[in-house]
Design an enzyme around this catalytic site. Structure first.
Site, PDB file in Angstrom:
ATOM      1  N   CYS A   1       0.817  -1.215   0.000  1.00 52.61           N
ATOM      2  CA  CYS A   1       0.000   0.000   0.000  1.00 52.61           C
ATOM      3  C   CYS A   1       0.852   1.266   0.000  1.00 52.61           C
ATOM      4  CB  CYS A   1      -0.933   0.012   1.207  1.00 52.61           C
ATOM      5  SG  CYS A   1      -0.075   0.075   2.787  1.00 52.61           S
ATOM      6  N   GLN A   2       2.126   1.169   0.367  1.00 56.33           N
ATOM      7  CA  GLN A   2       2.952   2.372   0.498  1.00 56.33           C
ATOM      8  C   GLN A   2       2.949   3.254  -0.752  1.00 56.33           C
ATOM      9  OE1 GLN A   2       3.828  -0.707   1.280  1.00 56.33           O
ATOM     10  NE2 GLN A   2       5.055  -0.796   3.146  1.00 56.33           N
TER      11      GLN A   2
END
Length: 173
Positions: A39-40
């Site tokens: 998700c970063q």
């Protein structure tokens, strides 16, 4: 997360690196594919750099796996930022998922006089509140001729086994 999955779901295979050779060959004949990609690249709390971060391209390797292995259903999960701040990437992922075609023979479309193949999956996506479900936001797809499956937005339902779905589907038929 990996320990949680192992304890609660006992998967047959847990891949570590989708870019390594052999990933595309893992999981032949799988009924369900569940994957979360980092998700970063899409998160306000992370780098928020999208596809320019190599982790932002992992979803496309997962789509390639889906196209090759074609499980009955799949769940891909990520954060709401993928939809809100990285809408073009989200659209590219959805387009690639829609482009997975049935391996059945072409059928004639009399209106357009073109030979077409129907998409392999019915696609559904939703932004879910992780506090309600205990899991990250998710998008999912399901093979068109597979067992019926629908999202239940109730926060009281956190897991549903495929056996329960199959049983419910066969008893309603």
């Amino acid at each position: 997360m990996r320990d949680f999955i192992r304890r609660n779901h006992a998967p047959d295979i847990m891949a570590r690196d989708v870019f390594k050779s052999g990933f595309q060959n893992n999981g032949a004949n799988a009924d369900l594919f569940v994957a979360g990609f980092p998700c970063q690249p899409f998160s306000a709390a992370g780098a928020n750099s999208g596809e320019s971060d190599c982790r932002g391209t992992i979803a496309f390797a997962l789509v390639s796996w889906l196209e090759q292995q074609r499980p009955a259903a799949f769940v891909l999960e990520n954060v709401a930022g993928l939809l809100h701040r990285h809408r073009l990437t989200f659209r590219k992922i959805m387009k690639k998922l829609r482009m997975i075609r049935s391996r059945k023979k072409f059928s004639n479309n009399k209106k357009s006089k073109k030979k077409t193949r129907a998409g392999y999956y019915k696609l559904h996506w939703a932004v879910l509140n992780s506090l309600d479900f205990g899991v990250p936001q998710a998008g999912m797809g399901q093979k068109k001729d597979s067992v019926s499956f629908s999202w239940c937005p109730s926060p009281h339902l956190t897991t549903v086994s495929l056996a329960r779905i199959a049983l419910a589907s066969s008893s309603s038929a």
